[in-house]
Motif scaffolding. Sequence first.
Motif, short mmCIF file in Angstrom:
data_model
loop_
_atom_site.label_atom_id
_atom_site.label_comp_id
_atom_site.label_asym_id
_atom_site.label_seq_id
_atom_site.Cartn_x
_atom_site.Cartn_y
_atom_site.Cartn_z
N UNK A 161 15.01 16.65 3.70
CA UNK A 161 13.96 17.65 3.44
C UNK A 161 12.57 17.03 3.60
N UNK A 162 12.42 15.81 3.08
CA UNK A 162 11.09 15.17 3.11
C UNK A 162 10.60 15.01 4.55
N UNK A 163 11.50 14.53 5.41
CA UNK A 163 11.10 14.25 6.79
C UNK A 163 10.80 15.54 7.55
N UNK A 164 11.55 16.59 7.22
CA UNK A 164 11.31 17.86 7.91
C UNK A 164 9.98 18.48 7.45
N UNK A 165 9.71 18.37 6.13
CA UNK A 165 8.50 18.99 5.60
C UNK A 165 7.24 18.23 5.98
N UNK A 166 7.37 16.91 6.21
CA UNK A 166 6.19 16.11 6.52
C UNK A 166 6.53 15.05 7.57
N UNK A 167 6.54 15.45 8.84
CA UNK A 167 6.91 14.50 9.90
C UNK A 167 5.87 13.40 10.11
N UNK A 168 4.65 13.57 9.56
CA UNK A 168 3.59 12.57 9.80
C UNK A 168 3.75 11.33 8.93
N UNK A 169 4.46 11.45 7.83
CA UNK A 169 4.64 10.31 6.91
C UNK A 169 6.01 9.67 7.15
N UNK A 170 6.05 8.33 7.01
CA UNK A 170 7.35 7.66 7.11
C UNK A 170 7.93 7.53 5.70
N UNK A 171 9.13 8.08 5.49
CA UNK A 171 9.79 8.01 4.19
C UNK A 171 10.87 6.94 4.25
N UNK A 187 3.07 5.95 4.70
CA UNK A 187 4.45 5.59 4.35
C UNK A 187 4.64 5.75 2.84
N UNK A 188 5.83 6.19 2.46
CA UNK A 188 6.18 6.34 1.04
C UNK A 188 7.55 5.69 0.82
N UNK A 189 7.68 4.92 -0.27
CA UNK A 189 8.97 4.33 -0.64
C UNK A 189 9.66 5.29 -1.61
N UNK A 190 10.90 5.64 -1.30
CA UNK A 190 11.61 6.66 -2.07
C UNK A 190 12.80 6.03 -2.80
N UNK A 191 12.71 6.04 -4.14
CA UNK A 191 13.77 5.42 -4.94
C UNK A 191 14.67 6.52 -5.53
N UNK A 237 0.80 -1.24 0.00
CA UNK A 237 0.00 0.00 0.00
C UNK A 237 0.82 1.27 0.00
N UNK A 238 2.11 1.19 0.28
CA UNK A 238 2.92 2.42 0.32
C UNK A 238 3.23 2.87 -1.12
N UNK A 239 2.91 4.12 -1.48
CA UNK A 239 3.26 4.57 -2.83
C UNK A 239 4.77 4.57 -3.04
#
Length: 301
Positions: free
Chosen positions: A240-250, A228-232, A189-191
Amino acid sequence: MELAEEIRALKEGRDAVLLAHNYQRPEVQDVADYVGDSLYLARRARESERSVIVFAGVRFMAETAKILNPERTVLLPDPKAGCGLADAITAEQVRAWKTQHPGAAVVAYINTSAEVKAEADYCCTSSNAVKVVEQVPADREVLFVPDLFLGDYVRRRTGRRIHLWAGDCPVHAKLRPEELAGARAAHPGAPVIAHPECGCASQVLPEVDRVLSTDGMVRFAEETRAPEVIVATEVGILHRMRRLNPATRFTPLDAGAICPYMKEIDLADVRDSLAEMRYRIDVPAPTAAKARGVLERMIAT
Ligand code: 13P
Ligand code: SF4
């Protein structure tokens, strides 16, 4: 005085702007005036009114800034900050390839040397590659250099007749479809968002939810409501991602996807660069004159 404070003071004293790519070390990103992808940083460099541009990125980015700003001083804080992908083709190889395809238009990815850009008809970044190729007259074939995976992605998106140079990025090429399948199974389910240089982005496009430049990925991260998002891509972007959106797990597709070139520059290098005005980037005037046209058109696209 702390290094970051020293850098801020030196920036003012030198009338300098500090640009940092999304893959730079977190502490370098934090002290920069602007952080972004290749296109965004080229635009910031073009619009800068400061006398000095310090480029915390890699050589081709600093060269691009110099070509767009010949009257300003451009500094690369560590001369070892190159790019394995940019090294995959020389200007001589482009010239030889052109003679085999007379009439074809050369589209050079920004990850190339100034000499290669000087041989190109168009230049693109990961965020405007499709739009740039669509500008090429429909009856012309395209020679795309140097990234095989980005070129293949653009070929699928545009349906154009594109010949691909067999270069790749040593960091992204190893992010393969098999790794992606494993991540899909482990994180249902994680994009999945992927940079187009990835080995997985072109081959199994339906598996990837979005193919994006690094700034495109940062915007996706800011806007997503997914848990959660999978980052390739290269892991420096996670800061940057974690700072901008602390609610999602990257979650990185591969935590070992680290670009050694992008990590060459640390805070002490930035400080020394400003203190000693090093390492100056110069592009020979005839090369710069030839490359400027394609870069101006690229930043306008
Ligand atoms: P972006 O322009 O998407 O930031 O990509 C630059 C790069 O070097 C990717 O490896
Ligand atoms: Fe070059 Fe790859 Fe590093 Fe980007 S990640 S700077 S393409 S070696």
